[in-house]
Write an enzyme that holds these catalytic residues in place. Sequence first.
Site, PDB file in Angstrom:
ATOM      1  N   GLU A 193     -15.146 -52.174 -44.362  1.00 47.79           N
ATOM      2  CA  GLU A 193     -14.053 -52.005 -45.319  1.00 47.79           C
ATOM      3  C   GLU A 193     -14.242 -50.808 -46.238  1.00 47.79           C
ATOM      4  OE1 GLU A 193     -15.522 -54.807 -44.523  1.00 47.79           O
ATOM      5  OE2 GLU A 193     -13.936 -56.123 -43.772  1.00 47.79           O
ATOM      6  N   HIS A 216     -11.173 -67.182 -49.603  1.00 48.43           N
ATOM      7  CA  HIS A 216      -9.980 -66.795 -48.838  1.00 48.43           C
ATOM      8  C   HIS A 216      -8.691 -67.062 -49.610  1.00 48.43           C
ATOM      9  CE1 HIS A 216     -12.077 -65.636 -45.336  1.00 48.43           C
ATOM     10  NE2 HIS A 216     -11.187 -65.961 -44.441  1.00 48.43           N
TER      11      HIS A 216
END
Lengths: 320, 361
Positions: free
Chosen positions: B64, B133
């Site tokens: 990322e 999440h």
Amino acid sequence: MNPSDSVSLYRSMLRIRRVEEALAARYAEQEMRCPMHLCIGQEAIAAGVCAALERSDSVFSNHRAHGHYLAKGGNLNRMIAELYGCSTGCCGGRGGSMHLIDLSVGFMGSTPIVGGTVPLAVGVAWAATLKAGREVVVAFFGDGCFEEGVVHESMNFAALHKLPVIFVCEDNDFSVYTRRDARQPDRPIHEVAAAHGLRAASGNGSDVDEVFGLATEAVDRARLGEGPQFLEFRTYRWREHCGPNFDDEFDYRSEHEIKKGLSECPVDFYKSRLALTPGQEESLIDSLEKEIKKEIDAAFRFAQESALPGVGDGLSKLYV
Amino acid sequence: MSDQTRKIAYTEAVREALDECMARDDKVIVIGEGVPDPKAIFGTTRGLAEKYGPRRVFDMPLAENGMTGICIGAALRGMRPVLVHQRIDFSLLAMDQMVNNAAKWHYMFDGKASVPMVIRMIIGRGWGQGAQHSQSLQSMFAQVPGLKVVLPVTPHDAKGMLIAAVEDDNPVIFIEHRWLQQIEDHVPRDHYRVPLNEARLLFEGGAVTVAAFSYAALEALSVAKALAATMAIYADVLDMRTARPLDIEAVIRSVSRTGHLIVADTAFHTGSIAGEVIAQVTERAFGMLKSAPVRIALPDFPVPTSHFMTEDWYPGPQTIAEAVLDLIDADRGTEDYARLCTVLQPQSRHDTPNRDFVGPF
């Protein structure tokens, strides 16, 4: 290598050396009020790699950027003015020594977050291939930076897409005062890069001919579409990590090591390669020294006579 | 179906915006983990790889931070990358590149270069997604000068704001809530932009101002409609739409009429962007406030997975309604109030966005 190339490599190194010595001499005046990382002792890498590039090729650098900026052709007046915080500086005074830029010669920017600009170099190379250009991009970084995950992420992507980017690792053995053997296992840095799928080589970073030779091969291969290249150069940092001084009083390097490091001065060492008679050598060096001193004096004058920004000048250009 | 009546889902609106931007400008590239895969980021990137090819629509290594930096580099060379994170939580791995480079490049280098880049991030809740999440981290990004942070609520705005974000020369964090994805709305076929600096009045009342972010704006709208229908209480509902810049003027305009402020957010209570709205309104319009502002946000804990523990975790329409009633000191001992509570009854289990939802996420 023809004689004129040798002289221009020598000149490039000498110029970086004299600029940084002038900075070191004036730093104590406390007018250049920003951190400053000198590359004295490491000039051959900047000079040799940038000499292998075209003006339209790009370079990214790190906190120790003066040499890379100057070797790529960055404007000296604007660099000195930047260190003094002037409006005429290359960042208008917003950056200082650790943030240099000169887009007119492909110097894309330097920043002091270790590893921060490495993926940017890969991104520029990626855009160049998407546009089918012939640009080659160089990322300069140190041995400490090789420990950053983002460098390995960058190499992985560059290798996957065969991008025209050259990773140049300047191994001066230190991250500030911490030796490489306290941070990395005993294995060659460039072999790790090779394992990522890069064409990798290593060489003596104090020998500008060797640097230039390896860089030229790497640039040619990258430009021909053979993918990313990795160059590891051993080098020696003469002065403190940050600041104008020698710091050998801290005894972090042995006397033997210091003596050896200084004896491998890339600038002095290269005089013999110019293959001139003592008379010719003296005359050439004398004229180079004079020319460089004149340029440096003019640059400091430029900075000292430059307009200064005000407080409000920092409250703009946040967004396009 | 005529353009005036055409309704499409939020995910399709996002896909359409990307499609149009890519068709109009070959510098637009879309990259992210799963972008060209069969699930196509909840359908938002479906068909793009086939249409624009693998040089412009990429899957990416699980890197990322590196990929964010690579996109920044590509943006410096004139590309317009759209980087996608299926969960906002993944973007934390890229904080260095977003905060130190993307946000600051234009400023640091005195405007000599810019980073035209969009980073799509999906926030959400429910179905036991747990602590890593389901975060709503808009305030973290909104704190950084140099970033723009937007949270479209309606499909109309999702398309118009994504087009505006892609065409913007600055880095834009584009935050989509998972529970908005199936909502349908009128979305014009045209190429249009919705400004990235304006809140929108979703419901005009006058009794109380409810300023809300992302999914909370949709909840606030349902509350306003229910309050009007059952108790003849009329609230202003502002969809804030952006967290940086904040359209504080819009909030102050409403508060000047209502004198009461509730701010609803999908994020943790402490340091939330809701708190920033309250701080700015209090600093600038203290004299207009007839009561202390109210912040509606999540508990200052990571969200646990078990649905037995999350039953009353999230504030919802009932929470917002009760806050409105408290501020105006409404009588709850009425049949109207009972009817309001009935209308506000959840239509689905608390850990799913709607009755049709079937796990997994």
